[in-house]
Write a protein that holds these residues in place. Structure first.
Motif, PDB file in Angstrom:
ATOM      1  N   VAL A 216       1.113   4.111  -3.011  1.00 12.95           N
ATOM      2  CA  VAL A 216       0.747   5.508  -2.760  1.00 12.95           C
ATOM      3  C   VAL A 216       1.911   6.425  -3.122  1.00 12.95           C
ATOM      4  O   VAL A 216       1.743   7.464  -3.762  1.00 12.95           O
ATOM      5  CB  VAL A 216       0.324   5.702  -1.289  1.00 12.95           C
ATOM      6  CG1 VAL A 216       0.210   7.184  -0.948  1.00 12.95           C
ATOM      7  CG2 VAL A 216      -1.004   5.003  -1.031  1.00 12.95           C
TER       8      VAL A 216
ATOM      9  N   GLY B  29      -2.515  -0.124  -4.782  1.00 15.93           N
ATOM     10  CA  GLY B  29      -2.165  -0.433  -3.408  1.00 15.93           C
ATOM     11  C   GLY B  29      -3.386  -0.690  -2.547  1.00 15.93           C
ATOM     12  O   GLY B  29      -3.408  -1.611  -1.726  1.00 15.93           O
ATOM     13  N   LEU B  30      -4.419   0.125  -2.733  1.00 17.59           N
ATOM     14  CA  LEU B  30      -5.650  -0.064  -1.977  1.00 17.59           C
ATOM     15  C   LEU B  30      -6.304  -1.397  -2.322  1.00 17.59           C
ATOM     16  O   LEU B  30      -6.821  -2.094  -1.451  1.00 17.59           O
ATOM     17  CB  LEU B  30      -6.620   1.079  -2.255  1.00 17.59           C
ATOM     18  CG  LEU B  30      -6.326   2.400  -1.534  1.00 17.59           C
ATOM     19  CD1 LEU B  30      -7.159   3.526  -2.125  1.00 17.59           C
ATOM     20  CD2 LEU B  30      -6.607   2.271  -0.039  1.00 17.59           C
TER      21      LEU B  30
ATOM     22  N   LEU C 231       0.831  -1.206   0.000  1.00 22.85           N
ATOM     23  CA  LEU C 231       0.000   0.000   0.000  1.00 22.85           C
ATOM     24  C   LEU C 231       0.862   1.252   0.000  1.00 22.85           C
ATOM     25  O   LEU C 231       0.634   2.175  -0.786  1.00 22.85           O
ATOM     26  CB  LEU C 231      -0.908  -0.016   1.236  1.00 22.85           C
ATOM     27  CG  LEU C 231      -1.691   1.271   1.519  1.00 22.85           C
ATOM     28  CD1 LEU C 231      -2.650   1.593   0.378  1.00 22.85           C
ATOM     29  CD2 LEU C 231      -2.456   1.148   2.844  1.00 22.85           C
ATOM     30  N   ASN C 232       1.869   1.288   0.868  1.00 20.28           N
ATOM     31  CA  ASN C 232       2.712   2.484   0.965  1.00 20.28           C
ATOM     32  C   ASN C 232       3.499   2.729  -0.316  1.00 20.28           C
ATOM     33  O   ASN C 232       3.619   3.869  -0.761  1.00 20.28           O
ATOM     34  CB  ASN C 232       3.654   2.353   2.162  1.00 20.28           C
ATOM     35  CG  ASN C 232       2.979   2.722   3.465  1.00 20.28           C
ATOM     36  OD1 ASN C 232       3.051   3.860   3.897  1.00 20.28           O
ATOM     37  ND2 ASN C 232       2.302   1.762   4.085  1.00 20.28           N
TER      38      ASN C 232
ATOM     39  N   ALA D  59      -2.194   4.918   4.455  1.00 16.81           N
ATOM     40  CA  ALA D  59      -0.825   4.407   4.393  1.00 16.81           C
ATOM     41  C   ALA D  59      -0.039   4.830   5.628  1.00 16.81           C
ATOM     42  O   ALA D  59       0.667   4.022   6.247  1.00 16.81           O
ATOM     43  CB  ALA D  59      -0.146   4.911   3.119  1.00 16.81           C
TER      44      ALA D  59
ATOM     45  N   SER E 288       0.280   5.259  -7.568  1.00 18.40           N
ATOM     46  CA  SER E 288      -0.636   4.189  -7.986  1.00 18.40           C
ATOM     47  C   SER E 288      -1.473   3.734  -6.802  1.00 18.40           C
ATOM     48  O   SER E 288      -1.574   2.539  -6.498  1.00 18.40           O
ATOM     49  CB  SER E 288       0.159   3.001  -8.543  1.00 18.40           C
ATOM     50  OG  SER E 288       0.991   3.399  -9.611  1.00 18.40           O
ATOM     51  N   ALA E 289      -2.091   4.697  -6.131  1.00 14.11           N
ATOM     52  CA  ALA E 289      -2.807   4.410  -4.895  1.00 14.11           C
ATOM     53  C   ALA E 289      -3.889   3.356  -5.079  1.00 14.11           C
ATOM     54  O   ALA E 289      -4.094   2.511  -4.197  1.00 14.11           O
ATOM     55  CB  ALA E 289      -3.424   5.695  -4.335  1.00 14.11           C
ATOM     56  N   GLU E 290      -4.552   3.367  -6.222  1.00 14.65           N
ATOM     57  CA  GLU E 290      -5.657   2.422  -6.407  1.00 14.65           C
ATOM     58  C   GLU E 290      -5.158   0.979  -6.388  1.00 14.65           C
ATOM     59  O   GLU E 290      -5.802   0.102  -5.801  1.00 14.65           O
ATOM     60  CB  GLU E 290      -6.387   2.710  -7.714  1.00 14.65           C
ATOM     61  CG  GLU E 290      -7.658   1.893  -7.875  1.00 14.65           C
ATOM     62  CD  GLU E 290      -8.570   2.437  -8.962  1.00 14.65           C
ATOM     63  OE1 GLU E 290      -9.681   1.909  -9.100  1.00 14.65           O
ATOM     64  OE2 GLU E 290      -8.170   3.391  -9.664  1.00 14.65           O
TER      65      GLU E 290
ATOM     66  N   ALA F 173      -6.145   7.713   0.830  1.00 14.41           N
ATOM     67  CA  ALA F 173      -5.145   6.654   0.666  1.00 14.41           C
ATOM     68  C   ALA F 173      -3.845   6.998   1.390  1.00 14.41           C
ATOM     69  O   ALA F 173      -3.245   6.144   2.049  1.00 14.41           O
ATOM     70  CB  ALA F 173      -4.886   6.399  -0.809  1.00 14.41           C
ATOM     71  N   ALA F 174      -3.408   8.248   1.268  1.00 14.07           N
ATOM     72  CA  ALA F 174      -2.156   8.649   1.922  1.00 14.07           C
ATOM     73  C   ALA F 174      -2.290   8.551   3.437  1.00 14.07           C
ATOM     74  O   ALA F 174      -1.363   8.114   4.135  1.00 14.07           O
ATOM     75  CB  ALA F 174      -1.769  10.056   1.501  1.00 14.07           C
TER      76      ALA F 174
ATOM     77  N   LEU G 158      -9.865   6.345  -1.922  1.00 12.23           N
ATOM     78  CA  LEU G 158      -8.799   6.974  -2.701  1.00 12.23           C
ATOM     79  C   LEU G 158      -8.452   8.347  -2.132  1.00 12.23           C
ATOM     80  O   LEU G 158      -7.281   8.745  -2.114  1.00 12.23           O
ATOM     81  CB  LEU G 158      -9.221   7.095  -4.167  1.00 12.23           C
ATOM     82  CG  LEU G 158      -9.116   5.816  -4.997  1.00 12.23           C
ATOM     83  CD1 LEU G 158      -9.824   5.988  -6.334  1.00 12.23           C
ATOM     84  CD2 LEU G 158      -7.651   5.454  -5.225  1.00 12.23           C
TER      85      LEU G 158
END
Length: 273
Positions: free
Chosen positions: A153, A161-162, A149-150, A193, A157-159, A189-190, A186
């Motif tokens: 993010v 990772g989520l 995930l980290n 993380a 490419s946060a999606e 997301a940060a 989304l």
């Protein structure tokens, strides 16, 4: 959901039952979740004389408070405020799921005034004994999900990772989530993380468990990631647990996807003489 001014900001809560009921259950949600995820569980548990209050933890929903410390400490401040603000004249129960279980454990160690508590797969990774291969493997499994995930993010490419994190811990595929929920996740997301990297997840001070004097039960699902059962077993040895129970055909999101089975366990525990 009601929003109340608190702690230099505001706290949003989701509530079920009569607000004048003497008994109160405070329910703390998991990471990447929300208080409304407890709707089915609350409907199974609600009874005359009981109200259920589930706050959105810091940064979730419309909750935003000005409190020093890491994300878990900020969640803890929300939980402790709600416990004081919504205490009834009868019994006060505390329930925490996953990250919410860690927050609940912190509140109990700080001697929150509750009569009985239940934790469903609390994420207390400092319980793990890294001299044991199964414990090392459990921690590595969690780190893979969190590090993925980290990294996603950080790379924009946060999606992706989520999607991996939700698949690992939330028992569902990203594509099956409602569009509105995907958008909300989304958007934070940060924060998620950062939350999963916070030191509180990995360095809960085990000696503080000795300060917990209220009865606590730890529940876990038979279909959950192995690390959940390892943590439950370790906590049950250190806490004054009247029972530790494994729920068949249940995974980590049991309070959401197996609400009736979890409610059965909670009802028996909270009503236990």
């Amino acid at each position: 959901m009601p929003v109340e001014p608190a702690l230099g900001g505001q706290i949003e809560t989701c509530r079920w039952g009569d607000p004048a009921a003497p008994d109160v259950l405070i329910a703390l949600h998991a990471a990447a979740s929300a208080p409304r995820a407890f709707t089915r569980l609350a409907r199974e548990l609600i009874r005359p004389g009981l109200q259920i209050v589930a706050p959105a933890l810091n940064g979730y929903g419309d909750t935003m408070v000005e409190v020093a410390g890491d994300p878990v400490a900020q969640h803890g401040a929300v939980a402790e405020w709600v416990l004081e603000r919504h205490r009834g004249s009868g019994q006060t129960y505390l329930f925490g799921h996953s990250m919410g279980g860690l927050v609940a454990l912190n509140a109990l160690a700080a001697r929150a005034r509750v009569n009985r508590a239940a934790l469903f797969e609390p994420i207390v990774l400092s319980c793990l004994d890294l001299s044991r291969a199964d414990h090392r493997a459990g921690l590595a499994w969690d780190r893979d999900a969190v590090d993925g995930l980290n990294a996603a993010v950080a790379s924009g490419s946060a999606e992706d990772g989520l999607a991996g994190f939700i698949r690992a811990w939330n028992e569902t595929e990203w594509s099956t989530l409602p569009a509105e929920l995907r958008e909300q996740l989304l958007g934070r997301a940060a924060s998620l993380a950062a939350e999963t990297q916070t030191v509180s997840y990995y360095a809960f001070p085990l000696p503080s468990l000795q300060r917990i004097t209220v009865p606590v039960t730890v529940l876990h699902g038979a279909k959950s990631p192995p690390v959940s059962a390892l943590i439950a077993a370790e906590l049950s040895e250190r806490l004054d647990c009247a029972c530790t129970q494994e729920l068949a055909d249940t995974g980590h999101m049991g309070p959401v996807f197996a609400a009736r089975a979890v409610a059965h366990c909670l009802r028996a525990w909270f009503n236990r003489p």
